[in-house]
Write a protein that holds these residues in place. Structure first.
Motif, mmCIF file in Angstrom:
data_model
loop_
_atom_site.group_PDB
_atom_site.id
_atom_site.type_symbol
_atom_site.label_atom_id
_atom_site.label_comp_id
_atom_site.label_asym_id
_atom_site.label_seq_id
_atom_site.Cartn_x
_atom_site.Cartn_y
_atom_site.Cartn_z
ATOM 1 N N ASN A 322 26.390 46.161 47.724
ATOM 2 C CA ASN A 322 27.823 46.488 47.561
ATOM 3 C C ASN A 322 28.565 46.628 48.892
ATOM 4 O OD1 ASN A 322 27.690 46.593 44.685
ATOM 5 N ND2 ASN A 322 26.798 48.638 44.836
ATOM 6 N N ILE A 324 30.663 44.563 50.376
ATOM 7 C CA ILE A 324 32.076 44.188 50.326
ATOM 8 C C ILE A 324 32.897 45.307 49.686
ATOM 9 C CG2 ILE A 324 33.742 42.560 49.339
ATOM 10 C CD1 ILE A 324 31.703 40.354 49.743
ATOM 11 N N ASP A 325 32.354 45.915 48.638
ATOM 12 C CA ASP A 325 33.046 47.045 47.998
ATOM 13 C C ASP A 325 33.278 48.174 48.999
ATOM 14 O OD1 ASP A 325 32.479 46.609 44.692
ATOM 15 O OD2 ASP A 325 31.112 45.626 46.073
ATOM 16 N N LYS A 326 32.250 48.465 49.800
ATOM 17 C CA LYS A 326 32.349 49.600 50.717
ATOM 18 C C LYS A 326 33.270 49.289 51.899
ATOM 19 C CE LYS A 326 27.983 51.463 49.147
ATOM 20 N NZ LYS A 326 26.545 51.678 49.384
ATOM 21 N N HIS A 328 35.777 47.253 51.683
ATOM 22 C CA HIS A 328 37.094 47.304 51.046
ATOM 23 C C HIS A 328 37.577 48.750 50.932
ATOM 24 C CE1 HIS A 328 39.513 47.125 47.086
ATOM 25 N NE2 HIS A 328 40.309 46.771 48.070
ATOM 26 N N HIS A 329 36.668 49.636 50.544
ATOM 27 C CA HIS A 329 37.011 51.051 50.399
ATOM 28 C C HIS A 329 37.533 51.629 51.720
ATOM 29 C CE1 HIS A 329 36.740 55.287 49.365
ATOM 30 N NE2 HIS A 329 35.916 55.480 50.377
ATOM 31 N N GLN A 332 41.010 50.433 52.506
ATOM 32 C CA GLN A 332 42.017 51.102 51.670
ATOM 33 C C GLN A 332 42.456 52.453 52.222
ATOM 34 O OE1 GLN A 332 39.797 50.890 47.895
ATOM 35 N NE2 GLN A 332 41.582 49.863 47.004
ATOM 36 N N CYS A 358 30.118 35.699 47.626
ATOM 37 C CA CYS A 358 30.768 36.733 48.440
ATOM 38 C C CYS A 358 32.286 36.543 48.444
ATOM 39 C CB CYS A 358 30.243 36.688 49.870
ATOM 40 S SG CYS A 358 28.545 37.297 50.053
ATOM 41 N N LYS A 361 33.703 37.716 45.175
ATOM 42 C CA LYS A 361 33.762 39.179 45.139
ATOM 43 C C LYS A 361 34.961 39.679 45.945
ATOM 44 C CE LYS A 361 31.946 43.247 44.202
ATOM 45 N NZ LYS A 361 31.856 43.746 42.816
ATOM 46 N N SER A 364 38.075 39.029 43.957
ATOM 47 C CA SER A 364 38.162 39.835 42.735
ATOM 48 C C SER A 364 38.584 41.273 43.043
ATOM 49 C CB SER A 364 36.812 39.835 42.002
ATOM 50 O OG SER A 364 35.836 40.569 42.729
ATOM 51 N N LEU A 365 38.240 41.757 44.220
ATOM 52 C CA LEU A 365 38.621 43.113 44.621
ATOM 53 C C LEU A 365 40.028 43.166 45.220
ATOM 54 C CD1 LEU A 365 35.292 44.291 46.332
ATOM 55 C CD2 LEU A 365 36.221 45.103 44.163
ATOM 56 N N VAL A 367 40.933 42.128 48.093
ATOM 57 C CA VAL A 367 40.883 42.486 49.518
ATOM 58 C C VAL A 367 41.883 41.637 50.306
ATOM 59 C CG1 VAL A 367 39.353 42.846 51.498
ATOM 60 C CG2 VAL A 367 38.423 42.970 49.188
#
Length: 667
Positions: A322, A324-326, A328-329, A332, A358, A361, A364-365, A367
């Motif tokens: 995860n 990319i999620d992190k 992105h977080h 933000q 990738c 992802k 989709s987020l 970013v």
């Protein structure tokens, strides 16, 4: 009274007190200077402008000369001198700490050799203060380079590393980190037993000694597989184990440095650290370190990037973790330190550089919105990183085909960066737009409407070769598979004279991109081929001259494909190409075509044979005459020798040429 006290602390007043003949006054002034400038760049600049560094350096030099052996009556005098030495060294170290202008001022003031003298002082506090100041200097690239190949220097370095004073041993490690650059120096350090000492500091040294040793080891290992192999061999006890153990250290900076050291080892010797558990551990630790609020968190994304760059297996593991999620977080959160902001964007760029999963992802987020916001921030490094990130994401043919990127949210801020005062930002923006304008939909008009196309033409005349090259690259992609109307608008802005001059640019990279642009301009319908004959065939002549003189395969490839596209036209076009291939040829040795056909570069051979295919097409009235010229120049004979070429593309086109030749009675 309060106002008088305030005045005593002003930089100008403190400077006058530094010149006092009273040791106590001088000592208090040194302490005050040091306290005011610690962590305060503005104060440092203020004192620099007033000449404080030469004044402090002068006090250090005078006091070092005044040191006397402590005897019955002189202890108090010597104590005062030692206190002044400690405070003057501390002040100079504070000027140098994280501030290159301060480092330069300290060096210019001649303080460096006097700081070295302090290391041999009998007073431990003086030694410690000198070592601290020198460590601050050796954090900068401006620090004097250390010659490890001189025996006396190596002996001195070993004495530093063997010191029980952790600042002295840390200084030794800092010198290595700063100055070790060549493979000869790396080998000399290994042969002198330095790595064994650094490894022992990893095992049982203090926190600062461990950190300094990890940085030094990374410098010694970098791009030297021989030293890494020796270190990982039986000569050193638990070599990699001592570094791997530090991945679990309680201190974030130590964990980061251990990760960075292992990344250097893995990059230098890919056969080491192949265990998936180690790879996953590195990824998880670096992602976790992003949460650190200080410098460790600022540097963690850069280490993460160096770990996954160009490595699909690690990018896949990071995606599963995860990453990319992190990232992105953290984007933000907003109000990021510029260094951290830049690092996160570059980490995302590396994550999206290879794998479509990738990029999916990332999109989709959403970013993308945050990355385009970064195009307009104050920091040039952040703007550059945002452009690099966009370049990675826009490598997706699937998403380009869907027209996801050719919209005002992405295109307008990128075009605005074409005129950025930073060359690195300009080049990065051009790199991103080069991908965006490939766009396979009909939305290219958005780029024209916001002035992008005209600005690219202007940038093609930039004084910076990197800007010229990248502007041409973007134009090349912009006209790729474009309709003739769009090509005509681009050509009318460029003009034949400008294009021909760019083809003959002094920089090979510019020549290559100019030829590639022409290749795409004349690809397609026969009307496009006419661009080559504007202004009495200026462009065609420029291509011919470049092909005759070039020694670079890349230039030959683009030039031959441009001629190949022209040769797909009518009889007039084909004969014009023949004139460029064989200008006033007397014998076959004058033709560069033979050299191209014999090139080690399969793409150059392919482009050359394909050109011959178009020139000898059986449906062309003049094909036989051209075939005779090619045969007389030794081209057909060379083609016959290529029937078993190792490149499939070359082999197929060679057979086509020979088939066309046989149709005219050539056996």
């Amino acid at each position: 009274m309060p106002s008088a006290t305030v005045n005593n602390h002003r930089p100008s007043e403190l400077l006058s007190r530094l010149a006092s003949s009273e040791p106590e006054v001088k000592l208090r002034a040194l302490r005050e200077v040091k306290n005011q400038i610690i962590g305060n760049r503005t104060k440092k600049l203020s004192f620099l402008k007033l000449g404080a560094v030469p004044a402090v350096a002068g006090i250090l030099a005078d006091s070092a000369d005044d040191v006397i052996d402590c005897n019955n009556n002189d202890c108090n005098v010597n104590n005062n001198i030692n206190s002044i030495l400690v405070q003057s060294a501390a002040a100079l170290g504070s000027f140098a700490c994280g501030f290159d202008a301060g480092v330069q001022a300290v060096l210019d003031a001649g303080a460096f050799p006097n700081l070295l003298r302090l290391l041999s002082n009998s007073n431990e506090k003086v030694v410690d203060a000198g070592a601290r100041a020198l460590r601050m200097i050796y954090q900068s690239k401006l620090a004097p380079k250390y010659d490890f190949l001189q025996q006396k220097n190596m002996e001195f370095l070993i004495s530093l590393l063997n010191s029980e004073n952790e600042n002295v041993s840390g200084l030794g490690a800092s010198i290595i980190t700063n100055s070790c650059e060549t493979s000869l120096e790396q080998k000399a350090l290994f042969d002198a037993g330095i790595l064994r000492r650094l490894n022992s500091l990893l095992e049982c040294g203090s926190l600062s000694q461990k950190d300094a040793s990890l940085e030094s080891l990374a410098s010694i290992f970098k791009n030297n597989s021989e030293v890494v192999s020796k270190f990982a061999g039986p000569e050193i006890e638990r070599p990699l184990g001592s570094i791997i153990d530090l991945l679990k250290d309680r201190y974030p900076r130590t964990r980061l440095l251990a990760c960075m050291c292992l990344i250097v080892i893995r990059s230098t010797s890919p056969n080491l650290l192949q265990d998936i558990g180690i790879k996953s551990k590195l990824i998880h630790i670096l992602i976790e370190l992003l949460d650190d609020p200080g410098q460790v968190g600022d540097e963690a994304p850069f280490a993460f990037s160096s770990l996954i760059a160009q490595k699909e297996d690690l990018q896949k593991l990071a995606l599963e973790a995860n990453a990319i999620d992190k990232l992105h977080h953290h984007l933000q959160k907003g109000s990021l330190h510029p260094r951290r902001y830049e690092g996160i964007l570059l980490a995302l760029a590396d994550m999206c550089s290879k794998l479509e999963s990738c990029r999916s992802k990332f999109l989709s987020l959403q970013v993308l919105n945050l990355v385009t916001d970064a195009l307009t921030v104050d920091s040039a490094d952040v703007r550059t990183a945002a452009c690099i990130c966009l370049k990675s994401v826009t490598r997706s043919i699937k998403n380009l085909s869907a027209g996801y990127f050719i919209n005002e949210m992405v295109v307008v801020p990128l075009v605005q960066l074409f005129l950025d005062p930073s060359t690195s930002v300009q080049v990065a923006a051009l790199g991103a737009i080069s991908n965006v304008v490939v766009d396979f939909t009909t939305h290219k008009c958005i780029f024209v409407q916001c002035g992008g196309m005209k600005q690219l033409v202007q940038l093609a005349t930039s004084m910076e070769s990197a800007v010229r090259s990248n502007a041409l690259w973007a134009l090349k992609n912009f006209v790729f598979l474009a309709d003739n109307r769009l090509k005509e608008s681009v050509f009318s802005e460029l003009t034949a004279s400008l294009l021909s001059s760019l083809i003959c640019d002094p920089e090979p990279s510019v020549q290559e991109q100019a030829l590639a642009l022409v290749r795409n301009l004349v690809d397609g319908c026969i009307n496009s081929v006419e661009f080559m004959f504007a202004e009495d065939g200026l462009i065609l002549g420029a291509i011919g001259r470049q092909l005759q003189s070039t020694v670079k395969a890349e230039i030959g490839i683009q030039g031959m494909y441009a001629l190949c596209n022209v040769a797909s036209g009518n009889e007039f076009h084909k004969e014009a190409v023949m004139h460029q291939l064989f200008p006033q040829m007397v014998d076959k040795n004058q033709s560069f075509m033979i050299n191209f056909l014999q090139s080690n570069d399969s793409q150059l051979r392919t482009a050359t044979v394909w050109t011959i295919v178009n020139l000898t097409c059986r449906s062309s009235p003049g094909a036989f005459g051209r075939l005779v010229k090619l045969r007389n120049a030794g081209i057909v004979s060379q083609i016959k020798n290529m029937v078993n070429d190792p490149c499939v593309d070359v082999k197929l086109r060679v057979r086509t040429v020979l088939g066309q030749s046989m149709a005219f009675g050539d056996n």
